[in-house]
Design a protein around this motif. Sequence first.
Motif, mmCIF file in Angstrom:
data_model
loop_
_atom_site.group_PDB
_atom_site.id
_atom_site.type_symbol
_atom_site.label_atom_id
_atom_site.label_comp_id
_atom_site.label_asym_id
_atom_site.label_seq_id
_atom_site.Cartn_x
_atom_site.Cartn_y
_atom_site.Cartn_z
ATOM 1 N N MET A 189 0.855 -1.186 0.000
ATOM 2 C CA MET A 189 0.000 0.000 0.000
ATOM 3 C C MET A 189 0.892 1.238 0.000
ATOM 4 S SD MET A 189 -3.143 1.054 2.507
ATOM 5 C CE MET A 189 -2.529 -0.051 3.725
ATOM 6 N N LYS A 190 0.620 2.135 -0.955
ATOM 7 C CA LYS A 190 1.447 3.322 -1.072
ATOM 8 C C LYS A 190 0.581 4.568 -1.149
ATOM 9 C CE LYS A 190 5.287 0.963 -3.319
ATOM 10 N NZ LYS A 190 6.233 0.972 -4.441
ATOM 11 N N GLY A 191 1.114 5.686 -0.685
ATOM 12 C CA GLY A 191 0.392 6.940 -0.718
ATOM 13 C C GLY A 191 0.549 7.653 -2.050
ATOM 14 N N ARG A 192 -0.113 8.793 -2.178
ATOM 15 C CA ARG A 192 -0.069 9.608 -3.388
ATOM 16 C C ARG A 192 1.355 10.071 -3.651
ATOM 17 N NH1 ARG A 192 -4.175 13.047 -5.576
ATOM 18 N NH2 ARG A 192 -5.515 11.433 -4.746
ATOM 19 N N ARG A 193 1.824 9.904 -4.892
ATOM 20 C CA ARG A 193 3.191 10.281 -5.247
ATOM 21 C C ARG A 193 3.132 11.478 -6.179
ATOM 22 N NH1 ARG A 193 4.667 4.665 -7.680
ATOM 23 N NH2 ARG A 193 2.505 4.943 -8.305
ATOM 24 N N THR A 194 3.013 12.655 -5.613
ATOM 25 C CA THR A 194 2.815 13.845 -6.428
ATOM 26 C C THR A 194 4.009 14.150 -7.309
ATOM 27 O OG1 THR A 194 3.588 15.195 -4.588
ATOM 28 C CG2 THR A 194 1.228 14.865 -4.787
ATOM 29 N N SER A 195 5.200 13.689 -6.954
ATOM 30 C CA SER A 195 6.371 13.985 -7.767
ATOM 31 C C SER A 195 6.350 13.240 -9.094
ATOM 32 C CB SER A 195 7.645 13.594 -7.004
ATOM 33 O OG SER A 195 7.652 12.191 -6.743
ATOM 34 N N LEU A 196 5.482 12.272 -9.240
ATOM 35 C CA LEU A 196 5.422 11.493 -10.467
ATOM 36 C C LEU A 196 4.264 11.913 -11.353
ATOM 37 C CD1 LEU A 196 6.295 7.883 -9.269
ATOM 38 C CD2 LEU A 196 7.779 9.607 -10.258
ATOM 39 N N ALA A 197 3.780 13.135 -11.175
ATOM 40 C CA ALA A 197 2.659 13.585 -11.983
ATOM 41 C C ALA A 197 2.971 13.508 -13.466
ATOM 42 C CB ALA A 197 2.266 15.014 -11.599
ATOM 43 N N SER A 198 4.255 13.707 -13.835
ATOM 44 C CA SER A 198 4.632 13.679 -15.242
ATOM 45 C C SER A 198 4.516 12.284 -15.842
ATOM 46 C CB SER A 198 6.075 14.186 -15.413
ATOM 47 O OG SER A 198 6.979 13.333 -14.740
ATOM 48 N N ARG A 199 4.329 11.273 -15.002
ATOM 49 C CA ARG A 199 4.181 9.908 -15.510
ATOM 50 C C ARG A 199 2.729 9.568 -15.845
ATOM 51 N NH1 ARG A 199 7.687 5.960 -15.176
ATOM 52 N NH2 ARG A 199 6.224 4.500 -14.195
ATOM 53 N N THR A 200 1.931 10.568 -16.079
ATOM 54 C CA THR A 200 0.580 10.392 -16.619
ATOM 55 C C THR A 200 0.624 10.726 -18.104
ATOM 56 O OG1 THR A 200 -0.362 11.106 -14.505
ATOM 57 C CG2 THR A 200 -1.836 11.042 -16.409
ATOM 58 N N VAL A 201 0.088 9.835 -18.926
ATOM 59 C CA VAL A 201 0.171 10.040 -20.369
ATOM 60 C C VAL A 201 -1.218 10.174 -20.986
ATOM 61 C CG1 VAL A 201 2.407 8.912 -20.627
ATOM 62 C CG2 VAL A 201 0.305 7.550 -20.800
ATOM 63 N N TRP A 202 -1.251 10.869 -22.092
ATOM 64 C CA TRP A 202 -2.466 11.134 -22.867
ATOM 65 C C TRP A 202 -2.355 10.350 -24.158
ATOM 66 C CZ3 TRP A 202 -6.558 14.934 -22.484
ATOM 67 C CH2 TRP A 202 -7.236 15.201 -23.682
ATOM 68 N N ALA A 210 -6.628 3.894 -6.446
ATOM 69 C CA ALA A 210 -5.526 3.343 -7.248
ATOM 70 C C ALA A 210 -4.221 3.399 -6.464
ATOM 71 C CB ALA A 210 -5.406 4.104 -8.566
ATOM 72 N N ASP A 211 -3.963 4.509 -5.785
ATOM 73 C CA ASP A 211 -2.748 4.630 -4.992
ATOM 74 C C ASP A 211 -2.747 3.656 -3.816
ATOM 75 O OD1 ASP A 211 -1.726 6.570 -6.623
ATOM 76 O OD2 ASP A 211 -2.227 8.246 -5.320
ATOM 77 N N ARG A 212 -3.902 3.467 -3.215
ATOM 78 C CA ARG A 212 -3.976 2.647 -2.009
ATOM 79 C C ARG A 212 -3.934 1.152 -2.316
ATOM 80 N NH1 ARG A 212 -9.085 4.044 1.144
ATOM 81 N NH2 ARG A 212 -7.942 6.008 1.396
ATOM 82 N N TYR A 213 -4.601 0.743 -3.401
ATOM 83 C CA TYR A 213 -4.778 -0.694 -3.634
ATOM 84 C C TYR A 213 -4.106 -1.229 -4.896
ATOM 85 C CZ TYR A 213 -8.412 -0.216 -0.054
ATOM 86 O OH TYR A 213 -9.084 0.031 1.115
ATOM 87 N N ALA A 214 -3.707 -0.361 -5.834
ATOM 88 C CA ALA A 214 -3.188 -0.850 -7.120
ATOM 89 C C ALA A 214 -1.840 -0.227 -7.461
ATOM 90 C CB ALA A 214 -4.202 -0.558 -8.236
ATOM 91 N N ASN A 215 -1.093 0.169 -6.439
ATOM 92 C CA ASN A 215 0.241 0.737 -6.646
ATOM 93 C C ASN A 215 0.193 1.912 -7.628
ATOM 94 O OD1 ASN A 215 2.988 0.782 -5.991
ATOM 95 N ND2 ASN A 215 3.549 -0.428 -7.797
ATOM 96 N N GLY A 216 -0.913 2.632 -7.642
ATOM 97 C CA GLY A 216 -1.040 3.818 -8.472
ATOM 98 C C GLY A 216 -1.459 3.573 -9.903
ATOM 99 N N LYS A 217 -1.627 2.314 -10.309
ATOM 100 C CA LYS A 217 -1.904 2.001 -11.719
ATOM 101 C C LYS A 217 -3.371 2.268 -12.058
ATOM 102 C CE LYS A 217 1.807 -1.385 -12.126
ATOM 103 N NZ LYS A 217 2.626 -0.488 -12.956
ATOM 104 N N TRP A 218 -3.548 3.198 -13.002
ATOM 105 C CA TRP A 218 -4.904 3.664 -13.318
ATOM 106 C C TRP A 218 -4.993 4.030 -14.792
ATOM 107 C CZ3 TRP A 218 -6.931 9.087 -11.429
ATOM 108 C CH2 TRP A 218 -8.255 9.264 -11.856
#
Length: 404
Positions: free
Chosen positions: A1-14, A300-308
């Motif tokens: 279980m991991k918290g919100r990783r705001t420093s990785l915002a750039s790892r969101t793709v369109w 997603a952060d809590r249960y899926a390691n952020g994968k969304w």
Amino acid sequence: MKGRRTSLASRTVWINNNASERYRFHDDHPFHPVRLELAEDLLRKSGALQDDRMIAQFSYAETERIIREIHRADYIDTVEQLSKEHPGFAAIREADRYGLDADGDTPYFPGMHEAAVAVAAGSIAAADAVMSGRADRALHLAGGLHHAFPDRASGFCVYNDAAAAISYLRKKYNARVLYIDTDVHHGDGVQWFFYTEPEVFTLSIHETGKFLFPGSGFPHERGDSSGYGACLNVSMEPYTEDESWLECFGQAVEQAARTFRPDIIVSQHGCDAHAFDPLAHIHCSMRIYREMPKIIHRLADRYANGKWVALGGGGYDHWRVVPRAWSLLWLEMNDHPLLANIDSELHGGQLPKAWPTISAKPTHSEPLPITWLDDLNSWTPMPRRAEITEKNKANLEIALQHIG
């Protein structure tokens, strides 16, 4: 279980939607690609979307192979025949049988097969980018064609791109997938694709099928065989408002995610539960489209390691609702600094004055919104609010009985 990783915002793709713009029935059809153009325009005018965040679609040939795995061969053959500039009489005669009648909700059009494959290619690209670790989150707004069945089209949907992406995740990565559908219409196609699959949990919140297409999505639909318990339907009464919608949604998705423990979340973001939408009877405001992505992001952060992975879907007030709702989704997926202003300013603060700048013009006379959220002070409260809220709670309690 991991918290919100705001420093990785750039790892969101369109996912680039250009190829999917060919998915177009006719100029008067409610499922019109102008929605995509308006949303992208709003994000660019807000300074929230840059070209370096975009990735290409998945291989067309590989996507077509996956489509042939999940859809019946005779159906695909008919789609291909009806996709020709001048379909033969035999194919036209079969169109109604496959949900593609020229006068129906999902009429055939030239290039239909290629366009529908392109939509699926975008959704598979999003799934692969996230599950491979190349990105944490991915958005494909042209996707979300959740009504298509293995053997027929339905509800503006020809091929089921969400089912294709989930099937890809299951086969390549053996991933446990939590599918969350927020469209006001029941996510029936995706549900029935995976109704006996224990490794795919489908959750849909929607207006009750007693009054709205497709007439399904009731609490007793819970999966079958080894998939029993991996299906949850949150059926909402007509004229439901924000508080009741969000209360039911929050409880349902939290319980589902906590019980199922997915490897990845795939969500469908139809935005037709808004009071302005012409094809449903729910009376929610833009607030739910700020809050639901926030809830999913947290899960997603809590249960899926952020994968969304997020997909588009329905939404038929093209100018006043869809661009704002889908832009709020992208902002949330990026932890964008603009959200701080939206959450603190009156009615979410002002939209960019330069928006919209696309060449198309509104087909209605209502003024365009000037703020991110709605001014609810100008709305007439719904009668029977307490009764509707209690009915929704009762339906949710029944739906959750089989969830651990």
